[in-house]
Write a protein that holds these residues in place. Structure first.
Motif, PDB file in Angstrom:
ATOM      1  N   ASN A   1      47.301   4.965  -7.859  1.00  0.00           N
ATOM      2  CA  ASN A   1      47.887   6.075  -8.615  1.00  0.00           C
ATOM      3  C   ASN A   1      49.331   5.720  -8.983  1.00  0.00           C
TER       4      ASN A   1
ATOM      5  N   GLU B   1      43.447   5.886 -17.274  1.00  0.00           N
ATOM      6  CA  GLU B   1      42.414   5.587 -16.290  1.00  0.00           C
ATOM      7  C   GLU B   1      41.630   4.341 -16.712  1.00  0.00           C
TER       8      GLU B   1
ATOM      9  N   TYR C   1      44.574   7.301 -12.893  1.00  0.00           N
ATOM     10  CA  TYR C   1      44.957   8.483 -13.674  1.00  0.00           C
ATOM     11  C   TYR C   1      45.672   8.053 -14.952  1.00  0.00           C
TER      12      TYR C   1
END
Length: 613
Positions: free
Chosen positions: A544, A528, A500
């Motif tokens: 993440n 990302e 992300y």
């Protein structure tokens, strides 16, 4: 304006990295009376470039001159690293002899071998200077014997094997002909220069012939050419012609100013004679290797012949989600213009467009340091770009694939010998020699494919805990090495890839520490496809790093844990370029160095896994 003197010597100082060239020049300048007695002079004054000061090594050759007993001695300080061999090769055409500086403990090193081969081929009889004899473990007699053996291996003549030797301590400022003496001044070295450096033949009455060896640029004076007058004499406002090689058409031009070196200054003169090293202005068309000739007898010299590059890196526009936030120069055109400017001065560099994508430039050089210095300079100038993993340049000879091989020397503690030999064996190294000294240190000499050295520097520092010394130099092109089941130089660990975009959160990083070592810290921007750490296993892992701790309205005793983050690995430019694999890039901006996957989205990586350039 001054008139130049006829009595002068031209000499270059060549040595391996950190053997004391620049420190020696400091004392030669001081003891020759170049500076006032009360003048405050910084150490290693010739290392004027910012990167040189930071790294403590000479990257660019520089000129100065000293006066001794009525003789002007022009001195050129040369780079010690083999990646800048092109710089040294050019300089040798400007001098009449060299000081070959060798450490009194380490002895001749790979870069010493590389430069000495060039020196002997030119017919010079070097003055061997054994430096750092003040060290407690100095072994000057062994160093002289090792130097003799090196000269012999390089097919030196009988006269060249009978080289003069001076023993010095550049740090304490003394030189002697006796290896046991530990005091004095630099007079023995001055006298050796006058005795063993030949005076350039006086052919000032012949037609002018001056070859440009290096270039500088001034916003006030324009392009400045530096070279030695091989014959004739040159005057300000003189009409000349320029030739780029013997078959080139002469182009008319006019000299504006002429300067010579005096100490560290550049002094304006009316006229300079054959043999002198000069700086000329007023001719924008000159390039490295150009010959300035007499219009009545134009005789262009062959362009300088420099060994070809062995390593190449792709330069391309930075297209990450964070692109354009920090750099001033971010477009393909701006990167191209900068590279075009660089190859005019850096003749060891080659730049070509990629066959499949004309926005990618393949920049080839003599080694990783040669290329990373260029990238670091561009970064400091405000450029943003992405670069690929280095790869060696292969050749096809008689239908067979050839690759570059290097001579590798490592000096390590005996306790690290086993693991270093094991790692070099994986990388295709062939052990040629092993020496053990009384200090429980081992010196290993290997012949190894250049591919096998990509990424080894950082691994070597880790394995030896910073106590090892490593140096290597190009030897030759030889048949492709395919005896190893490993992909030489390829990283064996996977990486942690951000899934992300956002700001990294301490809570997430704390949880990820069990997966491997991180490159980022709390509050760092991520996106990302960005590589945020090294995975402890051999596969890549999507993670993440922006996930925050889930909050509830229930409070219980002992439910909160103290978050302790381990300091992340500091990414330097050299580390980043050695670390990445073929499917990864280094994102370089004036303020940050980031690692990323070539294709940022996971589905793109799966689709194009084996199709990257």
């Amino acid at each position: 304006m001054l008139k130049t003197k006829r009595s002068f010597r031209n000499i270059a100082i060549i040595a391996h990295v950190d053997h004391g060239k620049t420190t020696l020049i400091d004392h030669l300048l001081r003891q020759s009376g170049t500076f006032r007695k009360n003048q405050n002079i910084n150490a290693r004054i010739m290392d004027s470039n910012e990167i040189e000061k930071e790294r403590g090594i000479t990257i660019f050759s520089k000129n100065c001159s000293i006066e001794y007993n009525g003789t002007r001695i022009n001195i050129i300080d040369t780079p010690g690293h083999a990646d800048f061999g092109g710089e040294v090769e050019r300089i040798l055409s400007m001098v009449d002899n060299v000081l070959l500086l060798i450490d009194a403990v380490e002895g001749p090193m790979p870069q010493t071998r590389f430069v000495t081969r060039k020196v002997l081929k030119l017919g010079f009889k070097p003055i061997v200077v054994v430096n750092k004899i003040d060290r407690s473990n100095a072994r000057p007699e062994w160093v002289v014997d090792a130097t003799f053996d090196l000269f012999d291996k390089l097919c030196a003549t009988e006269e060249q094997l009978d080289f003069p030797v001076i023993y010095t301590s550049a740090l304490h400022g003394y030189a002697n002909e006796n290896s046991k003496a530990r005091q004095g001044n630099m007079i023995p070295l001055f006298e050796a220069i006058l005795k063993y450096v030949p005076v350039h033949k006086d052919n000032s009455n012949n037609p002018l012939q001056l070859q440009i060896i290096s270039l500088e640029y001034s916003s006030y004076l324009g392009k400045i050419g530096i070279g030695r007058i091989l014959s004739g004499r040159i005057k300000s406002l003189q009409d000349v012609v320029i030739m780029n090689g013997p078959d080139d058409k002469p182009n008319k031009a006019k000299i504006n100013q002429i300067r010579v070196f005096k100490g560290l200054d550049r002094v304006l003169v009316n006229e300079a004679l054959s043999g002198d090293i000069v700086l000329i202005t007023g001719i924008e068309e000159i390039c490295i290797g150009s010959t300035i000739c007499d219009p009545s007898k134009p005789n262009g010299l062959p362009m300088l012949n420099i060994d070809e590059p062995t390593l190449t890196i792709n330069f391309m526009v930075n297209n990450s989600p964070l692109a354009g936030r920090e750099g001033k120069f971010i477009t393909t055109r701006q990167i191209k213009n900068r590279l075009d400017h660089e190859i005019k001065n850096n003749i060891g560099l080659r730049v070509t467009q990629n066959k499949h994508d004309d926005s990618i430039y393949e920049v080839s050089g003599r080694g990783e340091l040669h290329l990373t210095i260029l990238i670091e300079n561009m970064r400091r100038e405000g450029y943003e770009l992405s670069v690929s993993r280095p790869r060696v340049i292969f050749k096809t000879l008689n239908g067979e694939l050839y690759e570059p091989y290097e001579n590798l020397f490592v000096d390590i503690e005996e306790i690290n010998q086993g693991i270093i030999m094991q790692k070099l064996n994986y990388r295709g190294g062939d052990l040629k020699n092993i020496e053990i000294n009384e200090k429980e240190r081992v010196r290993l000499e290997y012949r190894i494919p250049s591919r096998g050295l990509i990424g080894f520097q950082n691994e070597f520092i880790t394995l030896t805990r910073g106590t090892g010394l490593i140096s290597h130099v190009f030897e030759e092109y030889a048949p492709f090495y395919n005896k190893s089941k490993y992909d030489l130089g390829k990283r064996r660990n996977g990486v942690l890839i951000s899934q992300y975009s956002g700001k990294a959160v301490a809570y997430s990083l704390w949880k990820l520490q069990d997966r491997g070592r991180l490159f980022i810290n709390h509050n760092d921007l991520v996106y990302e496809g960005m590589i945020i750490g090294i995975h402890s296993r051999d596969n890549d892992l999507l993670v993440n790093p922006i996930k925050e701790k889930q909050l509830t309205n229930i409070r219980s005793s002992g439910s909160d844990e103290a978050i302790q983050l381990i300091s992340p690995i500091k990414i330097t430019l050299e580390y980043a370029i050695e670390f990445i694999n073929d499917d990864e890039l280094v994102e370089i901006t004036p303020k940050n160095i980031r690692l990323r996957k070539r294709f940022l989205k996971e589905n793109e990586r799966k689709k194009k896994l084996h199709k990257f350039t």
